[in-house]
Scaffold this motif. Structure first.
Motif, PDB file in Angstrom:
ATOM      1  N   SER A 248     -12.821  38.504 -21.917  1.00 21.03           N
ATOM      2  CA  SER A 248     -14.148  38.319 -21.300  1.00 21.03           C
ATOM      3  C   SER A 248     -15.101  39.457 -21.649  1.00 21.03           C
ATOM      4  O   SER A 248     -16.325  39.280 -21.623  1.00 21.03           O
TER       5      SER A 248
ATOM      6  N   LEU B  79      -9.698  29.627 -20.100  1.00 19.00           N
ATOM      7  CA  LEU B  79     -10.436  29.697 -21.368  1.00 19.00           C
ATOM      8  C   LEU B  79     -10.646  28.318 -21.986  1.00 19.00           C
ATOM      9  O   LEU B  79     -10.879  28.200 -23.188  1.00 19.00           O
TER      10      LEU B  79
ATOM     11  N   GLN C 235     -13.493  27.488 -24.341  1.00 17.38           N
ATOM     12  CA  GLN C 235     -13.454  28.060 -25.687  1.00 17.38           C
ATOM     13  C   GLN C 235     -12.698  27.154 -26.662  1.00 17.38           C
ATOM     14  O   GLN C 235     -12.610  27.454 -27.847  1.00 17.38           O
TER      15      GLN C 235
END
Length: 359
Positions: free
Chosen positions: A35, A58, A61
């Motif tokens: 992060s 995540l 992503q």
């Protein structure tokens, strides 16, 4: 005390220890390190995300999630689903990846041979600008960890400790890292191959050897299951005496099943990547043999093998046998007696005991 996760997560491992969580401070440290990156990489990869903590946090992503156990896959799938996150496609540590990895997060596994295989896979499937962040609990540190990392990367740096966890920061991939990912073991003057990261990498496990030396399988047996088959050595030895039997090899480890195929791949031999016996029919087997797992990374958990024993009972025909090796201190007999018609000891020494359980 660990901080609460952004997402409700479960372990899905049958553990009765309510104090255990589906993530550790090492996982938290990995997430925090990612992060804080000023520029997010195009292709992020996750390794050894046991229960999906990183996959959930995540998910936006769209990470490349590399798994090595069926139980790991199922836990991640369940935690994604319970948090209403879209399912993902898993990759395996022997796959060639379409998209080259720019950045990877690794929870360092207990097996440094498996850590080696992860780094090899990353080195083979990454861009030149690759960087890695690895995390481990400080109490699990070994200098060998640095040695393995230095095999693939020029720069290996350690972070400061935070909440009893630490990071390894790896940069500058070496131009000519090692290519070999197979290991060779010898047993009874025969050679066996297995991928790095498969259980017992230096020699055939002593409990497995003791089981092979003492199992009793009638030559009339038509269907046999090797449960937790590893590199296939037990099934391979059984095949010598039971040439006509149908052999099934089942393991939770993707790498174990891939190794078993190298050592035993002939007619009437079937390899199964899975963590339970749900795919098999009632009464399908005459004999089930196993050196059951009870270590899961750094934890001891006998709930998983006990559940497997109950499933074995269903899958055995009447009069069929489950034959297993166990460490003496586990005292499996007290758990096996309520399941099977009879439980006898075929052999024992100071360390191991062989049980023969009849349905």
């Amino acid at each position: 005390m660990q901080e609460p996760s952004k997402f409700p997560l479960k372990r899905y491992d049958l553990s009765e220890d309510k104090s255990l969580r589906a993530w550790s401070t090492a996982d938290e440290y990995l997430l925090k390190a990612y992060s804080e990156l000023k520029e997010k990489p195009e292709n992020l990869a996750l390794y050894n995300d046991r229960f999906g903590y990183l996959s959930c946090h995540l998910n936006t992503q769209q990470p490349i999630v590399v798994v090595h156990q069926k139980s790991q896959e199922l836990a991640i799938e369940k935690n994604l689903a319970s948090n209403k996150i879209a399912a993902i496609k898993f990759h395996y540590p022997l796959d060639s990846l379409k998209n080259k990895i720019d950045f990877a997060l690794i929870k360092v596994p207990k097996s440094l041979a498996l850590f080696y295989l992860f780094l090899h896979h990353i080195a083979e499937n990454s861009s030149k600008e690759l960087e890695l962040t690895c995390a481990f609990m400080t109490r699990h540190f070994s200098p060998k960890m640095l040695e393995v990392a230095g095999t693939f990367f020029e720069v290996v740096e350690q972070s400061r400790a935070v909440k009893k966890s630490r990071l390894l920061l790896l940069k500058n991939k070496k131009e000519n890292p090692p290519k070999e990912i197979l290991q060779q073991l010898t047993y009874r003057e025969e050679k066996y191959q297995q991928y790095r990261g498969v259980f017992s990498s230096k020699h055939i496990d002593y409990a497995t050897q003791y089981l092979i030396e003492n199992i009793e399988i009638n030559k009339s047996a038509e269907s046999i299951l090797d449960l937790g088959s590893g590199n296939g050595v037990i099934a391979h030895q059984i095949r010598k005496e039971n040439k006509a039997a149908e052999l099934h090899l089942l393991d939770d480890s993707f790498l174990a099943i891939a190794s078993g195929k190298l050592n035993l791949n002939s007619e009437k031999v079937f390899h199964h990547y899975g963590n339970d016996l749900a795919k098999f029919e009632d009464g399908q087997f005459d004999v089930i043999v196993t050196n059951p797992p009870f270590h899961f990374e750094y934890e001891i958990n006998i709930q998983v093998p006990l559940e497997l024993f109950r499933q074995c009972f269903r899958c055995l025909q009447k009069g069929g046998t489950l034959q297993l090796v166990a460490n003496q201190h586990l005292n499996y007999k007290v758990h096996l007696l309520p399941i099977f018609e009879s439980v006898e000891i075929l052999a024992e020494n100071k360390k191991f005991v062989i049980y023969k359980c009849t349905k």
